[in-house]
Design an enzyme around this catalytic site. Sequence first.
Site, PDB file in Angstrom:
ATOM      1  N   CYS A  65       7.879  -4.066   4.347  1.00  0.00           N
ATOM      2  CA  CYS A  65       6.744  -3.439   3.656  1.00  0.00           C
ATOM      3  C   CYS A  65       6.051  -4.556   2.893  1.00  0.00           C
ATOM      4  CB  CYS A  65       7.253  -2.380   2.677  1.00  0.00           C
ATOM      5  SG  CYS A  65       5.939  -1.525   1.784  1.00  0.00           S
ATOM      6  N   CYS A  95       1.056  -0.728   0.133  1.00  0.00           N
ATOM      7  CA  CYS A  95       1.931  -0.982   1.273  1.00  0.00           C
ATOM      8  C   CYS A  95       1.171  -1.263   2.565  1.00  0.00           C
ATOM      9  CB  CYS A  95       2.878   0.202   1.475  1.00  0.00           C
ATOM     10  SG  CYS A  95       3.885   0.542   0.021  1.00  0.00           S
ATOM     11  N   LYS A 145       9.975   9.521   3.008  1.00  0.00           N
ATOM     12  CA  LYS A 145       9.865   8.797   1.743  1.00  0.00           C
ATOM     13  C   LYS A 145       8.792   9.472   0.899  1.00  0.00           C
ATOM     14  CE  LYS A 145       8.948   4.326  -0.362  1.00  0.00           C
ATOM     15  NZ  LYS A 145       8.763   2.885  -0.163  1.00  0.00           N
ATOM     16  N   ARG A 174       9.561  -1.025  -9.336  1.00  0.00           N
ATOM     17  CA  ARG A 174       8.253  -1.688  -9.356  1.00  0.00           C
ATOM     18  C   ARG A 174       8.179  -2.725 -10.463  1.00  0.00           C
ATOM     19  NH1 ARG A 174       4.575   3.616  -7.802  1.00  0.00           N
ATOM     20  NH2 ARG A 174       5.621   3.966  -5.811  1.00  0.00           N
ATOM     21  N   ARG A 190       0.329   5.953  -4.423  1.00  0.00           N
ATOM     22  CA  ARG A 190       0.734   5.886  -3.022  1.00  0.00           C
ATOM     23  C   ARG A 190       0.680   7.249  -2.309  1.00  0.00           C
ATOM     24  NH1 ARG A 190       2.499   0.722  -3.402  1.00  0.00           N
ATOM     25  NH2 ARG A 190       4.268   0.163  -4.728  1.00  0.00           N
ATOM     26  N   GLU A 206       8.234  14.206   9.981  1.00  0.00           N
ATOM     27  CA  GLU A 206       8.290  12.746   9.815  1.00  0.00           C
ATOM     28  C   GLU A 206       9.539  12.161  10.464  1.00  0.00           C
ATOM     29  OE1 GLU A 206       6.343  10.388   8.607  1.00  0.00           O
ATOM     30  OE2 GLU A 206       4.695  11.682   8.004  1.00  0.00           O
ATOM     31  N   LYS A 258      14.439   9.500   0.954  1.00  0.00           N
ATOM     32  CA  LYS A 258      14.308   8.745  -0.282  1.00  0.00           C
ATOM     33  C   LYS A 258      13.289   9.414  -1.196  1.00  0.00           C
ATOM     34  CE  LYS A 258      12.644   4.343  -1.918  1.00  0.00           C
ATOM     35  NZ  LYS A 258      11.952   3.123  -1.610  1.00  0.00           N
ATOM     36  N   SER A 284      15.942   3.403  -7.885  1.00  0.00           N
ATOM     37  CA  SER A 284      16.051   2.732  -9.186  1.00  0.00           C
ATOM     38  C   SER A 284      16.043   3.703 -10.368  1.00  0.00           C
ATOM     39  CB  SER A 284      14.924   1.705  -9.326  1.00  0.00           C
ATOM     40  OG  SER A 284      13.657   2.317  -9.175  1.00  0.00           O
ATOM     41  N   TYR A 307      22.213   1.058  -6.334  1.00  0.00           N
ATOM     42  CA  TYR A 307      22.447  -0.041  -7.283  1.00  0.00           C
ATOM     43  C   TYR A 307      23.830   0.086  -7.909  1.00  0.00           C
ATOM     44  CZ  TYR A 307      17.547  -0.313  -6.313  1.00  0.00           C
ATOM     45  OH  TYR A 307      16.369  -0.409  -5.624  1.00  0.00           O
TER      46      TYR A 307
HETATM   47  C1  PBG Z   1       8.519  -0.364  -0.886  1.00  0.00           C
HETATM   48  C2  PBG Z   1       9.755   0.150  -1.540  1.00  0.00           C
HETATM   49  C3  PBG Z   1       9.862   0.767  -2.796  1.00  0.00           C
HETATM   50  C4  PBG Z   1      11.220   1.050  -2.983  1.00  0.00           C
HETATM   51  C5  PBG Z   1      11.890   0.598  -1.862  1.00  0.00           C
HETATM   52  N1  PBG Z   1      10.967   0.061  -0.967  1.00  0.00           N
HETATM   53  C6  PBG Z   1       8.850   0.995  -3.833  1.00  0.00           C
HETATM   54  C7  PBG Z   1       7.740   1.907  -3.648  1.00  0.00           C
HETATM   55  O1  PBG Z   1       7.575   2.601  -2.644  1.00  0.00           O
HETATM   56  O2  PBG Z   1       6.949   1.917  -4.583  1.00  0.00           O
HETATM   57  C8  PBG Z   1      11.789   1.720  -4.197  1.00  0.00           C
HETATM   58  C9  PBG Z   1      13.254   1.593  -4.375  1.00  0.00           C
HETATM   59  C10 PBG Z   1      13.752   2.020  -5.717  1.00  0.00           C
HETATM   60  O3  PBG Z   1      13.053   2.608  -6.550  1.00  0.00           O
HETATM   61  O4  PBG Z   1      14.932   1.730  -5.956  1.00  0.00           O
HETATM   62  N2  PBG Z   1       8.655  -1.716  -0.545  1.00  0.00           N
END
Ligand code: PBG
Length: 325
Positions: free
Chosen positions: A120, A130, A195, A205, A217, A233, A248, A274, A313
Amino acid sequence: MQFPAYRGRRMRASANIRRMVRENRLSPDMLIYPLFVTYGSDVKEEISSMPGNYRFSVDKLADEAREIESLGIPAVVLFGIPETKDEKGSEAYNPDGVVQRAIREIKNATPNLVVITDVCIDEYTTHGHCGLVKNGKVLNDPTLALLGAMAITHAQAGADIVAPSDMMDGRIGAVRVALDSSKFPDVSIMSYAAKYASGFYGPFREACDSTPQFGDRSSYQMDPANSEEAIREVAQDITENADIVMVKPALPYLDIIRTVKDKFNMPLAAYNVSGEFSMLVAAADRGWLDLDRVMMESLLSIHRAGADMILTYFAKDAARILNDQ
Ligand code: PBG
Protein backbone atom coordinates in the site's frame (compact mmCIF):
# COMPACT_ATOMS: atom_id res chain seq x y z
CA MET A 1 -31.84 -29.86 28.85
CA GLN A 2 -33.60 -29.02 32.02
CA PHE A 3 -32.45 -27.88 35.42
CA PRO A 4 -31.84 -29.56 37.84
CA ALA A 5 -30.85 -32.57 35.68
CA TYR A 6 -28.68 -30.34 33.49
CA ARG A 7 -26.08 -28.41 35.42
CA GLY A 8 -23.53 -26.56 33.28
CA ARG A 9 -21.36 -25.96 36.32
CA ARG A 10 -20.38 -29.67 36.47
CA MET A 11 -18.11 -29.12 33.49
CA ARG A 12 -16.53 -26.05 35.12
CA ALA A 13 -15.79 -27.66 38.47
CA SER A 14 -11.99 -27.93 38.32
CA ALA A 15 -9.09 -26.72 36.25
CA ASN A 16 -8.60 -30.17 34.76
CA ILE A 17 -12.27 -30.60 33.79
CA ARG A 18 -12.17 -27.15 32.21
CA ARG A 19 -9.08 -28.15 30.23
CA MET A 20 -10.90 -31.25 28.98
CA VAL A 21 -13.92 -29.40 27.61
CA ARG A 22 -12.10 -26.31 26.35
CA GLU A 23 -13.15 -25.68 22.75
CA ASN A 24 -10.54 -23.20 21.56
CA ARG A 25 -6.88 -22.72 22.32
CA LEU A 26 -4.38 -20.11 21.30
CA SER A 27 -0.96 -21.07 20.00
CA PRO A 28 2.04 -19.00 18.93
CA ASP A 29 1.50 -20.73 15.56
CA MET A 30 -1.35 -18.36 14.78
CA LEU A 31 0.43 -15.11 15.67
CA ILE A 32 1.93 -12.64 13.20
CA TYR A 33 3.99 -9.75 14.55
CA PRO A 34 3.98 -6.34 12.78
CA LEU A 35 7.34 -4.57 12.45
CA PHE A 36 7.93 -0.93 11.51
CA VAL A 37 11.06 -0.30 9.49
CA THR A 38 12.58 3.14 9.21
CA TYR A 39 15.59 4.77 7.51
CA GLY A 40 18.92 5.57 9.12
CA SER A 41 21.01 3.29 11.27
CA ASP A 42 21.11 2.28 14.91
CA VAL A 43 17.49 3.33 15.36
CA LYS A 44 15.14 1.59 17.76
CA GLU A 45 12.63 4.20 18.85
CA GLU A 46 9.50 3.40 20.78
CA ILE A 47 6.18 4.43 19.21
CA SER A 48 4.67 6.60 21.94
CA SER A 49 1.07 5.50 21.40
CA MET A 50 2.08 1.83 21.14
CA PRO A 51 4.34 1.08 24.13
CA GLY A 52 6.68 -1.86 23.56
CA ASN A 53 6.56 -1.44 19.77
CA TYR A 54 9.36 0.27 17.89
CA ARG A 55 10.49 1.77 14.64
CA PHE A 56 13.63 -0.16 13.69
CA SER A 57 16.34 0.75 11.23
CA VAL A 58 17.32 -2.17 8.99
CA ASP A 59 20.54 -2.90 10.91
CA LYS A 60 18.51 -3.47 14.10
CA LEU A 61 16.21 -6.09 12.58
CA ALA A 62 18.33 -9.24 12.73
CA ASP A 63 18.29 -9.42 16.53
CA GLU A 64 14.59 -8.67 16.61
CA ALA A 65 13.84 -11.35 13.99
CA ARG A 66 15.84 -13.93 15.96
CA GLU A 67 13.92 -13.08 19.12
CA ILE A 68 10.56 -13.39 17.33
CA GLU A 69 11.59 -16.73 15.85
CA SER A 70 12.80 -18.01 19.22
CA LEU A 71 9.35 -17.29 20.68
CA GLY A 72 7.80 -19.67 18.16
CA ILE A 73 6.09 -16.95 16.12
CA PRO A 74 6.09 -18.08 12.47
CA ALA A 75 5.73 -14.75 10.68
CA VAL A 76 6.21 -10.98 10.68
CA VAL A 77 4.47 -8.32 8.61
CA LEU A 78 6.53 -5.31 7.54
CA PHE A 79 5.57 -1.65 7.25
CA GLY A 80 7.94 1.03 5.97
CA ILE A 81 8.64 4.59 7.00
CA PRO A 82 10.65 6.08 4.11
CA GLU A 83 13.07 8.98 4.37
CA THR A 84 11.25 10.89 1.64
CA LYS A 85 7.65 10.90 0.47
CA ASP A 86 6.23 12.18 -2.81
CA GLU A 87 2.93 12.35 -4.70
CA LYS A 88 3.42 8.93 -6.31
CA GLY A 89 4.89 7.11 -3.31
CA SER A 90 8.06 6.31 -5.29
CA GLU A 91 9.88 4.83 -2.30
CA ALA A 92 7.20 2.14 -2.05
CA TYR A 93 8.53 0.45 -5.19
CA ASN A 94 12.19 1.40 -4.90
CA PRO A 95 14.10 -1.94 -5.09
CA ASP A 96 16.43 -0.50 -2.45
CA GLY A 97 13.71 1.01 -0.23
CA VAL A 98 13.47 0.44 3.53
CA VAL A 99 11.13 -2.54 3.35
CA GLN A 100 13.01 -4.17 0.48
CA ARG A 101 16.25 -3.92 2.47
CA ALA A 102 14.47 -5.12 5.60
CA ILE A 103 13.24 -8.25 3.83
CA ARG A 104 16.79 -9.13 2.78
CA GLU A 105 18.12 -8.50 6.28
CA ILE A 106 15.48 -10.67 7.95
CA LYS A 107 15.77 -13.48 5.40
CA ASN A 108 19.50 -13.44 5.93
CA ALA A 109 19.23 -13.66 9.73
CA THR A 110 16.22 -15.99 9.95
CA PRO A 111 15.58 -17.73 6.61
CA ASN A 112 12.61 -19.70 7.99
CA LEU A 113 10.73 -16.75 9.45
CA VAL A 114 7.85 -16.04 7.07
CA VAL A 115 8.06 -12.48 5.77
CA ILE A 116 4.78 -10.81 4.87
CA THR A 117 4.80 -7.27 3.45
CA ASP A 118 2.12 -4.62 3.50
CA VAL A 119 1.47 -3.50 -0.07
CA CYS A 120 0.00 0.00 0.00
CA ILE A 121 1.46 3.38 -0.86
CA ASP A 122 -0.04 5.48 1.96
CA GLU A 123 3.11 5.41 4.08
CA TYR A 124 5.06 6.71 1.07
CA THR A 125 2.82 9.48 -0.28
CA THR A 126 2.87 13.14 0.76
CA HIS A 127 -0.96 13.20 0.71
CA GLY A 128 -1.15 10.03 2.85
CA HIS A 129 -3.75 8.30 0.66
CA CYS A 130 -3.57 4.68 -0.47
CA GLY A 131 -3.81 5.54 -4.16
CA LEU A 132 -2.69 8.11 -6.70
CA VAL A 133 -4.52 11.39 -6.23
CA LYS A 134 -5.80 13.72 -8.96
CA ASN A 135 -8.00 16.77 -8.35
CA GLY A 136 -8.72 15.58 -4.85
CA LYS A 137 -9.83 12.12 -6.04
CA VAL A 138 -8.16 8.82 -5.20
CA LEU A 139 -7.70 7.06 -8.55
CA ASN A 140 -8.32 3.33 -8.74
CA ASP A 141 -6.96 1.82 -11.96
CA PRO A 142 -3.75 3.87 -12.24
CA THR A 143 -2.87 2.80 -8.69
CA LEU A 144 -2.97 -0.91 -9.61
CA ALA A 145 0.25 -0.69 -11.62
CA LEU A 146 2.08 0.81 -8.65
CA LEU A 147 0.85 -1.95 -6.33
CA GLY A 148 2.04 -4.57 -8.82
CA ALA A 149 5.44 -2.90 -9.04
CA MET A 150 5.68 -2.69 -5.25
CA ALA A 151 4.80 -6.38 -4.84
CA ILE A 152 7.44 -7.37 -7.40
CA THR A 153 10.20 -5.50 -5.52
CA HIS A 154 9.13 -7.28 -2.32
CA ALA A 155 9.20 -10.66 -4.07
CA GLN A 156 12.63 -9.90 -5.54
CA ALA A 157 13.91 -9.13 -2.05
CA GLY A 158 12.59 -12.48 -0.77
CA ALA A 159 9.12 -11.85 0.66
CA ASP A 160 7.04 -15.00 1.10
CA ILE A 161 3.62 -13.32 1.18
CA VAL A 162 2.50 -9.89 -0.01
CA ALA A 163 -0.51 -8.27 1.64
CA PRO A 164 -2.32 -5.56 -0.35
CA SER A 165 -4.07 -3.26 2.15
CA ASP A 166 -5.15 -0.39 -0.08
CA MET A 167 -8.75 -1.45 -0.94
CA MET A 168 -8.51 -0.45 -4.61
CA ASP A 169 -10.82 -2.57 -6.76
CA GLY A 170 -9.04 -5.25 -8.76
CA ARG A 171 -5.81 -5.09 -6.79
CA ILE A 172 -5.54 -8.79 -5.96
CA GLY A 173 -5.83 -9.78 -9.60
CA ALA A 174 -3.39 -7.06 -10.63
CA VAL A 175 -0.83 -8.11 -8.03
CA ARG A 176 -1.22 -11.80 -8.98
CA VAL A 177 -0.65 -11.03 -12.66
CA ALA A 178 2.34 -8.83 -11.81
CA LEU A 179 3.93 -11.54 -9.66
CA ASP A 180 3.26 -14.33 -12.15
CA SER A 181 4.59 -12.38 -15.11
CA SER A 182 7.78 -11.62 -13.17
CA LYS A 183 8.30 -15.31 -12.40
CA PHE A 184 7.06 -15.24 -8.82
CA PRO A 185 4.19 -17.74 -8.96
CA ASP A 186 5.13 -19.06 -5.52
CA VAL A 187 4.73 -15.78 -3.67
CA SER A 188 1.38 -15.83 -1.87
CA ILE A 189 -1.18 -13.08 -1.45
CA MET A 190 -2.82 -12.26 1.86
CA SER A 191 -5.64 -9.91 1.00
CA TYR A 192 -6.89 -7.26 3.39
CA ALA A 193 -10.25 -8.27 1.92
CA ALA A 194 -12.73 -6.68 4.32
CA LYS A 195 -10.93 -3.60 5.55
CA TYR A 196 -13.09 -1.03 7.26
CA ALA A 197 -12.65 2.75 7.46
CA SER A 198 -11.89 2.58 11.17
CA GLY A 199 -10.98 5.01 13.91
CA PHE A 200 -8.95 2.22 15.48
CA TYR A 201 -6.04 2.82 13.08
CA GLY A 202 -5.10 6.05 14.88
CA PRO A 203 -1.90 4.93 16.64
CA PHE A 204 -0.65 3.19 13.45
CA ARG A 205 -0.94 6.42 11.51
CA GLU A 206 1.11 8.15 14.16
CA ALA A 207 3.69 5.35 13.90
CA CYS A 208 3.94 5.76 10.11
CA ASP A 209 3.05 9.42 9.84
CA SER A 210 0.45 8.35 7.26
CA THR A 211 -2.66 10.32 8.23
CA PRO A 212 -4.42 11.53 5.06
CA GLN A 213 -3.66 15.22 4.48
CA PHE A 214 -7.16 15.86 3.15
CA GLY A 215 -10.42 13.96 3.47
CA ASP A 216 -10.50 10.44 4.83
CA ARG A 217 -10.40 6.89 3.49
CA SER A 218 -14.16 6.34 3.23
CA SER A 219 -14.16 6.30 -0.59
CA TYR A 220 -12.11 3.10 -0.59
CA GLN A 221 -12.23 1.46 2.86
CA MET A 222 -15.52 -0.12 3.94
CA ASP A 223 -18.36 1.49 5.84
CA PRO A 224 -18.45 0.05 9.41
CA ALA A 225 -22.23 -0.29 9.03
CA ASN A 226 -21.97 -2.97 6.35
CA SER A 227 -21.64 -6.74 6.58
CA GLU A 228 -23.11 -8.09 3.32
CA GLU A 229 -20.63 -5.93 1.48
CA ALA A 230 -17.83 -7.73 3.33
CA ILE A 231 -19.00 -11.00 1.79
CA ARG A 232 -18.85 -9.48 -1.68
CA GLU A 233 -15.37 -8.07 -1.05
CA VAL A 234 -14.02 -11.38 0.22
CA ALA A 235 -15.66 -13.35 -2.61
CA GLN A 236 -14.14 -10.98 -5.15
CA ASP A 237 -10.64 -11.32 -3.72
CA ILE A 238 -10.95 -15.11 -3.72
CA THR A 239 -12.00 -14.94 -7.38
CA GLU A 240 -8.86 -12.90 -8.02
CA ASN A 241 -6.80 -15.66 -6.33
CA ALA A 242 -6.10 -14.42 -2.83
CA ASP A 243 -4.48 -17.24 -0.81
CA ILE A 244 -5.43 -15.86 2.60
CA VAL A 245 -8.23 -13.39 3.28
CA MET A 246 -8.30 -10.93 6.16
CA VAL A 247 -10.85 -9.02 8.18
CA LYS A 248 -9.65 -5.77 9.73
CA PRO A 249 -10.03 -4.50 12.46
CA ALA A 250 -10.74 -7.58 14.58
CA LEU A 251 -12.56 -6.97 17.87
CA PRO A 252 -15.30 -4.61 16.64
CA TYR A 253 -15.83 -6.94 13.64
CA LEU A 254 -16.00 -10.41 15.21
CA ASP A 255 -19.35 -10.96 13.49
CA ILE A 256 -17.68 -10.43 10.12
CA ILE A 257 -14.89 -12.85 11.01
CA ARG A 258 -17.44 -15.54 11.89
CA THR A 259 -19.52 -14.98 8.76
CA VAL A 260 -16.48 -15.07 6.47
CA LYS A 261 -15.21 -18.25 8.14
CA ASP A 262 -18.58 -19.97 7.75
CA LYS A 263 -19.07 -18.85 4.17
CA PHE A 264 -15.67 -19.53 2.58
CA ASN A 265 -13.27 -22.43 2.98
CA MET A 266 -10.26 -20.20 3.12
CA PRO A 267 -7.41 -19.47 5.51
CA LEU A 268 -8.64 -16.46 7.44
CA ALA A 269 -6.57 -13.78 9.14
CA ALA A 270 -7.78 -11.02 11.43
CA TYR A 271 -5.88 -7.82 12.22
CA ASN A 272 -6.01 -6.85 15.90
CA VAL A 273 -5.12 -3.26 14.99
CA SER A 274 -3.15 -0.53 16.72
CA GLY A 275 -6.13 1.08 18.49
CA GLU A 276 -7.27 -2.27 19.85
CA PHE A 277 -3.77 -2.69 21.29
CA SER A 278 -3.32 0.82 22.62
CA MET A 279 -6.63 1.06 24.45
CA LEU A 280 -5.91 -2.06 26.49
CA VAL A 281 -2.38 -0.92 27.26
CA ALA A 282 -3.60 2.55 28.28
CA ALA A 283 -6.32 1.21 30.55
CA ALA A 284 -3.91 -1.27 32.13
CA ASP A 285 -1.48 1.57 32.66
CA ARG A 286 -4.10 3.30 34.80
CA GLY A 287 -4.62 0.13 36.77
CA TRP A 288 -8.08 -0.38 35.32
CA LEU A 289 -7.42 -3.67 33.54
CA ASP A 290 -5.11 -6.66 33.99
CA LEU A 291 -3.20 -6.45 30.73
CA ASP A 292 -2.14 -10.10 30.38
CA ARG A 293 -5.66 -11.24 31.05
CA VAL A 294 -7.48 -8.92 28.63
CA MET A 295 -4.79 -9.47 25.99
CA MET A 296 -5.25 -13.26 26.07
CA GLU A 297 -9.03 -12.92 26.25
CA SER A 298 -9.07 -10.62 23.21
CA LEU A 299 -6.86 -12.89 21.14
CA LEU A 300 -8.86 -15.96 22.13
CA SER A 301 -12.08 -14.17 21.14
CA ILE A 302 -10.68 -13.39 17.72
CA HIS A 303 -9.66 -17.01 17.25
CA ARG A 304 -12.99 -18.29 18.60
CA ALA A 305 -14.80 -16.04 16.10
CA GLY A 306 -13.02 -17.96 13.33
CA ALA A 307 -9.64 -16.41 12.64
CA ASP A 308 -6.92 -18.94 11.82
CA MET A 309 -4.22 -16.33 12.26
CA ILE A 310 -3.99 -13.00 14.07
CA LEU A 311 -1.82 -10.03 13.21
CA THR A 312 -1.19 -8.42 16.58
CA TYR A 313 1.15 -6.08 18.43
CA PHE A 314 0.67 -8.45 21.37
CA ALA A 315 2.29 -11.36 19.49
CA LYS A 316 5.53 -11.45 21.48
CA ASP A 317 3.89 -11.00 24.89
CA ALA A 318 1.20 -13.57 24.10
CA ALA A 319 3.77 -16.07 22.79
CA ARG A 320 5.77 -15.69 26.02
CA ILE A 321 2.69 -16.49 28.10
CA LEU A 322 1.73 -19.44 25.87
CA ASN A 323 5.27 -20.83 25.97
CA ASP A 324 5.31 -20.69 29.79
CA GLN A 325 2.06 -22.65 30.12
C1 PBG B 1 -2.38 0.81 5.19
C2 PBG B 1 -2.53 0.15 6.52
C3 PBG B 1 -3.06 0.72 7.69
C4 PBG B 1 -2.97 -0.27 8.68
C5 PBG B 1 -2.39 -1.38 8.10
N1 PBG B 1 -2.14 -1.11 6.76
C6 PBG B 1 -3.52 2.08 7.97
C7 PBG B 1 -4.70 2.65 7.34
O1 PBG B 1 -5.44 2.03 6.57
O2 PBG B 1 -4.89 3.82 7.62
C8 PBG B 1 -3.43 -0.10 10.10
C9 PBG B 1 -2.92 -1.09 11.07
C10 PBG B 1 -3.17 -0.74 12.50
O3 PBG B 1 -3.89 0.19 12.86
O4 PBG B 1 -2.57 -1.44 13.32
N2 PBG B 1 -1.04 0.75 4.75
